[in-house]
Design a protein around this motif. Structure first.
Motif, short mmCIF file in Angstrom:
data_model
loop_
_atom_site.label_atom_id
_atom_site.label_comp_id
_atom_site.label_asym_id
_atom_site.label_seq_id
_atom_site.Cartn_x
_atom_site.Cartn_y
_atom_site.Cartn_z
N LYS A 72 0.84 -1.19 0.00
CA LYS A 72 0.00 0.00 0.00
C LYS A 72 0.88 1.24 0.00
CE LYS A 72 -3.97 -2.21 2.18
NZ LYS A 72 -4.99 -2.13 3.24
N ASP A 73 1.33 1.60 -1.21
CA ASP A 73 2.26 2.71 -1.35
C ASP A 73 1.65 3.91 -2.08
OD1 ASP A 73 2.05 1.53 -3.81
OD2 ASP A 73 4.14 0.88 -3.93
N GLY A 74 0.40 3.77 -2.53
CA GLY A 74 -0.29 4.90 -3.13
C GLY A 74 0.19 5.32 -4.50
N ASN A 75 1.01 4.49 -5.19
CA ASN A 75 1.55 4.93 -6.47
C ASN A 75 1.07 4.10 -7.66
OD1 ASN A 75 2.91 2.56 -6.08
ND2 ASN A 75 4.96 3.39 -6.44
N LEU A 86 -1.94 2.30 -30.90
CA LEU A 86 -1.33 1.65 -29.74
C LEU A 86 0.00 2.27 -29.34
CD1 LEU A 86 -2.09 -2.05 -30.73
CD2 LEU A 86 -3.22 -0.70 -28.96
N GLY A 87 0.51 3.17 -30.14
CA GLY A 87 1.79 3.78 -29.83
C GLY A 87 1.70 5.03 -28.97
N ARG A 88 0.47 5.41 -28.53
CA ARG A 88 0.32 6.65 -27.76
C ARG A 88 -0.48 6.41 -26.48
NH1 ARG A 88 -1.32 11.66 -31.43
NH2 ARG A 88 -0.65 12.67 -29.49
N PRO A 89 0.11 5.71 -25.52
CA PRO A 89 -0.57 5.51 -24.23
C PRO A 89 -0.57 6.78 -23.40
CG PRO A 89 1.63 4.59 -24.16
CD PRO A 89 1.43 5.07 -25.57
N GLU A 90 -1.56 6.88 -22.50
CA GLU A 90 -1.62 8.03 -21.59
C GLU A 90 -2.03 7.54 -20.21
OE1 GLU A 90 -4.78 10.80 -22.26
OE2 GLU A 90 -6.15 9.25 -23.01
N VAL A 91 -1.51 8.19 -19.17
CA VAL A 91 -1.89 7.88 -17.80
C VAL A 91 -3.22 8.57 -17.52
CG1 VAL A 91 -1.30 8.07 -15.38
CG2 VAL A 91 0.49 7.60 -17.05
N LEU A 92 -4.27 7.79 -17.27
CA LEU A 92 -5.60 8.33 -17.01
C LEU A 92 -5.87 8.49 -15.53
CD1 LEU A 92 -8.46 9.10 -18.07
CD2 LEU A 92 -9.06 6.67 -17.81
N ILE A 93 -5.44 7.50 -14.74
CA ILE A 93 -5.71 7.48 -13.30
C ILE A 93 -4.40 7.22 -12.57
CG2 ILE A 93 -6.99 6.30 -11.47
CD1 ILE A 93 -8.94 5.37 -13.74
N GLU A 94 -4.07 8.04 -11.59
CA GLU A 94 -2.79 7.91 -10.89
C GLU A 94 -2.97 8.19 -9.40
OE1 GLU A 94 1.82 9.56 -11.19
OE2 GLU A 94 0.25 10.36 -12.51
N GLY A 96 -2.51 9.46 -5.79
CA GLY A 96 -1.90 10.67 -5.26
C GLY A 96 -2.17 11.92 -6.07
N ARG A 97 -2.92 11.78 -7.20
CA ARG A 97 -3.24 12.95 -8.01
C ARG A 97 -4.75 13.05 -8.24
NH1 ARG A 97 1.36 13.94 -12.71
NH2 ARG A 97 3.17 13.87 -11.32
N ASN A 98 -5.23 14.25 -8.23
CA ASN A 98 -6.65 14.52 -8.50
C ASN A 98 -7.58 13.75 -7.56
OD1 ASN A 98 -5.96 16.19 -10.77
ND2 ASN A 98 -5.67 14.32 -11.97
N GLY A 99 -7.14 13.61 -6.31
CA GLY A 99 -7.97 12.94 -5.32
C GLY A 99 -8.04 11.43 -5.44
N GLY A 131 -11.49 9.58 -15.54
CA GLY A 131 -10.60 9.03 -14.53
C GLY A 131 -10.90 9.53 -13.13
N ALA A 132 -11.91 10.35 -12.97
CA ALA A 132 -12.23 10.89 -11.65
C ALA A 132 -12.70 9.79 -10.71
CB ALA A 132 -13.32 11.96 -11.78
N PRO A 133 -12.29 9.85 -9.43
CA PRO A 133 -12.75 8.83 -8.47
C PRO A 133 -14.24 8.98 -8.19
CG PRO A 133 -11.46 10.55 -7.37
CD PRO A 133 -11.34 10.80 -8.83
N LEU A 134 -14.95 7.84 -8.17
CA LEU A 134 -16.40 7.86 -7.98
C LEU A 134 -16.85 7.09 -6.75
CD1 LEU A 134 -17.60 7.16 -11.66
CD2 LEU A 134 -17.44 9.39 -10.51
N ALA A 135 -16.14 6.01 -6.42
CA ALA A 135 -16.63 5.15 -5.34
C ALA A 135 -15.47 4.36 -4.75
CB ALA A 135 -17.71 4.20 -5.85
N SER A 136 -15.69 3.90 -3.52
CA SER A 136 -14.71 3.04 -2.85
C SER A 136 -15.48 2.08 -1.94
CB SER A 136 -13.72 3.88 -2.04
OG SER A 136 -12.79 3.06 -1.38
N ILE A 137 -15.29 0.79 -2.14
CA ILE A 137 -15.96 -0.23 -1.33
C ILE A 137 -14.89 -1.01 -0.57
CG2 ILE A 137 -17.49 -2.23 -1.35
CD1 ILE A 137 -18.62 -1.21 -4.00
N ASP A 138 -14.85 -0.81 0.72
CA ASP A 138 -13.82 -1.42 1.57
C ASP A 138 -14.26 -2.85 1.93
OD1 ASP A 138 -11.84 -2.05 3.34
OD2 ASP A 138 -12.21 -0.38 4.71
N LEU A 139 -13.47 -3.83 1.50
CA LEU A 139 -13.79 -5.23 1.79
C LEU A 139 -12.94 -5.81 2.92
CD1 LEU A 139 -14.38 -6.55 -1.85
CD2 LEU A 139 -16.08 -5.99 -0.10
#
Length: 273
Positions: A72-75, A86-94, A96-99, A131-139
């Motif tokens: 659990k390092d958050g990265n 396929l030659g142009r990937p992008e980071v959508l969700i990361e 520690g950024r944007n909540g 990529g915005a966070p919408l939900a979190s279900i803690d199991l």
């Protein structure tokens, strides 16, 4: 694309031409290795674990653990790649950024506009476009050890495998707690199946023809594919998987280990093996 967690690893996109695919049920077909032709190599991801194809956007999502799968390092981060480029990937969700909170993302599933992601012991939801966070279900209160894959059932419920292992810098260690969680209406948590008979459940997908769940185990000596019927806790029809449908395949490789799971949207197959 630059990211501090990138490693000299790769995701290989393949076009699979399976010999004897029409005769997949025969013993000869099952024992015939599939032939595949490499189409593209995407270098330098951060321990890529899983691939999910989004037919509406015609893109692939690739989850990256960016380190040991139980840390659990958050990265952790998720890359989006257009199937047409396929030659142009992008980071959508990361993480520690944007909540975004994201540690070591693995299997993914799409329900509506939500991309659900298995992240150690939490199921996280993100908007599949922004990529915005919408939900979190803690199991964790339900005994989750290592959530591995996610699939959507015909009724819209989410099914999440718990492999019951710890992925550490010293290797993979079995902790126990093999389960398949079900997230129903109101985010009510129940179990489809549990116990050692599941053999460290990993990949999961719904079989509409057989009206059953198909699960791939993570057993280090004998990985198997088996079925679990809704309402039954006993795996059935165990066999080693040697035959795949013809179509597209995307494979991820990380840290010398291998993992499995598949989906078949719009005639394409995304698999980690």
């Amino acid at each position: 694309m630059a990211h501090p967690a990138f490693r000299p690893l790769r995701v290989v996109t393949l076009l699979c031409a399976l010999a004897g695919a029409a005769g997949c049920g025969t013993a000869e077909a099952r024992d015939t290795p599939a032939a595949a032709r490499k189409l593209h190599v995407i270098q330098g991801l951060g321990f890529p674990e899983s691939v999910r194809y989004d037919s509406a956007q015609d893109v692939y999502f690739i989850s990256n653990m960016a380190g040991p799968g139980s840390l659990k390092d958050g990265n952790g981060f998720i890359v989006r790649i257009s199937a047409a480029d396929l030659g142009r990937p992008e980071v959508l969700i990361e993480g520690g950024r944007n909540g975004v909170a994201l540690d070591a993302p693995k299997g993914m599933a799409i329900a509506g506009d939500t991309l659900w992601v298995a992240d150690i012991d939490v199921l996280r939801g993100f908007h599949r476009h922004t990529g915005a966070p919408l939900a979190s279900i803690d199991l964790r209160p339900h005994g989750a050890v290592l959530l591995n894959d996610v699939a959507v059932g015909p009724d819209g419920s989410l099914h999440v495998t718990d492999t019951g292992i710890a992925m550490t810098d010293k290797g993979v260690m079995y902790r126990g707690g093999d389960k398949v969680f079900v997230i129903g209406p109101g985010r009510r948590v129940s179990l489809l199946a549990e116990g050692k008979d599941l053999g460290r459940p990993n990949g999961i997908t719904w079989d509409p023809a057989g009206r059953r769940w198909i699960i791939v185990s993570f057993d280090p000596f004998r990985s198997e594919v088996y079925a679990v019927q809704p309402g039954q806790n006993v795996p059935r029809g165990r066999r080693r998987a040697r035959c795949w449908r013809a179509g597209w395949a995307s494979l991820t490789g990380w840290s010398g280990w291998r993992t499995g799971g598949c989906s078949s949207p719009a005639g394409r197959t995304a698999a980690c093996t």
